[in-house]
Scaffold this motif. Sequence first.
Motif, short mmCIF file in Angstrom:
data_model
loop_
_atom_site.label_atom_id
_atom_site.label_comp_id
_atom_site.label_asym_id
_atom_site.label_seq_id
_atom_site.Cartn_x
_atom_site.Cartn_y
_atom_site.Cartn_z
N GLY A 130 60.05 63.18 -3.76
CA GLY A 130 60.59 62.96 -2.43
C GLY A 130 61.09 64.19 -1.71
O GLY A 130 61.72 64.07 -0.66
N ARG A 131 60.80 65.38 -2.21
CA ARG A 131 61.27 66.62 -1.57
C ARG A 131 60.13 67.65 -1.58
O ARG A 131 59.11 67.46 -2.22
N LEU A 132 60.36 68.76 -0.89
CA LEU A 132 59.40 69.86 -0.86
C LEU A 132 59.21 70.42 -2.27
O LEU A 132 60.19 70.65 -2.98
N ALA A 133 57.97 70.65 -2.67
CA ALA A 133 57.66 71.18 -4.00
C ALA A 133 58.44 72.46 -4.27
O ALA A 133 58.57 73.32 -3.40
N ALA A 134 58.94 72.58 -5.48
CA ALA A 134 59.82 73.70 -5.86
C ALA A 134 59.21 75.09 -5.61
O ALA A 134 59.92 75.97 -5.13
N PRO A 135 57.94 75.35 -5.92
CA PRO A 135 57.41 76.69 -5.67
C PRO A 135 57.40 77.06 -4.17
O PRO A 135 57.72 78.20 -3.82
N MET A 136 57.08 76.11 -3.29
CA MET A 136 57.11 76.41 -1.85
C MET A 136 58.55 76.57 -1.38
O MET A 136 58.84 77.43 -0.55
N ARG A 137 59.44 75.77 -1.91
CA ARG A 137 60.86 75.91 -1.57
C ARG A 137 61.35 77.30 -1.94
O ARG A 137 62.01 77.99 -1.15
N CYS B 135 52.79 68.09 5.05
CA CYS B 135 53.27 67.68 3.73
C CYS B 135 52.35 66.61 3.19
O CYS B 135 52.04 65.64 3.88
N VAL B 136 51.93 66.80 1.94
CA VAL B 136 51.01 65.87 1.29
C VAL B 136 51.79 65.13 0.21
O VAL B 136 52.37 65.75 -0.68
N MET B 137 51.79 63.80 0.31
CA MET B 137 52.55 62.99 -0.63
C MET B 137 51.66 61.99 -1.33
O MET B 137 50.61 61.60 -0.80
N ARG C 252 61.34 63.83 4.28
CA ARG C 252 62.42 64.65 3.71
C ARG C 252 61.90 66.04 3.38
O ARG C 252 62.63 67.03 3.52
N ALA C 253 60.66 66.16 2.96
CA ALA C 253 60.08 67.48 2.69
C ALA C 253 60.00 68.29 3.99
O ALA C 253 60.27 69.49 3.99
N GLU C 254 59.62 67.64 5.09
CA GLU C 254 59.61 68.34 6.38
C GLU C 254 61.02 68.75 6.77
O GLU C 254 61.22 69.84 7.33
N ASP C 255 62.00 67.92 6.48
CA ASP C 255 63.40 68.29 6.73
C ASP C 255 63.78 69.51 5.90
O ASP C 255 64.51 70.38 6.36
N ASP C 256 63.28 69.57 4.65
CA ASP C 256 63.55 70.73 3.80
C ASP C 256 62.98 72.00 4.44
O ASP C 256 63.64 73.05 4.45
N ILE C 257 61.77 71.91 4.98
CA ILE C 257 61.15 73.07 5.64
C ILE C 257 61.98 73.49 6.84
O ILE C 257 62.25 74.67 7.05
#
Length: 176
Positions: free
Chosen positions: A82-89, A106-108, A115-120
Motif C-alpha cells: 500500500g505504499r511506494l516501493a522502498a527502492p524508489m522511496r 504507480c502500478v499496483m 497512498r504511493a502517489e501521496d508518498d511521491i
Amino acid sequence: MSENLIVYYSRTGTARQVAEAVAAHTGWGLAEVREKTPRAGLAGDLRCVLDMLLHRKPPYRYEGPLLAGCGHVVVVAPVWLGRLAAPMRAFLQDNMPLPGSVSAICVMASRGAFRAEDDIARLTGKTPQPALVLQQRDVQSGAASEPLAAFAAALCKPATTPETVLRPVWISPKEV
C-alpha cells in the motif's frame, strides 16, 4: 532545464513495461533505479515486506543522467504493501529536491496506489501532475495502453497558461 526524463524502478518488469511505453509515446529518456541485491524468490518477497514495515532504506544503483538538468521527471514505481516501493522511496529521498515538475505512475496489484502517489508528493514536495494509477493485470493484458497514451499526451501538451487542477468529485470535499 530542458531535458525530460522517466525514472523507474521495477522488481517484476511491469513498471519497466509502463516506463518503456511512456518513453515510446513521448521520446523521453529512461533512467532506472536498480537494487544492489536482487529480490528473487521467497527471500526477496520477505525483504520487500521487511523494508516496508521497518521503513528500511535499501541500497540501490541509479542508471541514468544527472537530474539537475531535468525540466520534468516522471516517476514510475510499483506499490508494496500500500505504499511506494522502498527502492524508489530511497532514491527520491537521496535526490531531493528534484528540479522542474514531477509526474507519477504507480502500478499496483490491487490497492494502495493513491497512498504511493501521496508518498511521491511528500518526498518531492510537489504534487505529481499528471498522475496515473494502473493495475498490474491491466498492464500485462494490454488494457492499460489507452490510459498510458492519454498520460503521455498530457505530458507532451505544451504548457501555455497555468490551469486549475480539478480533482475527481469523489475525492473533492463538498462545497457548503
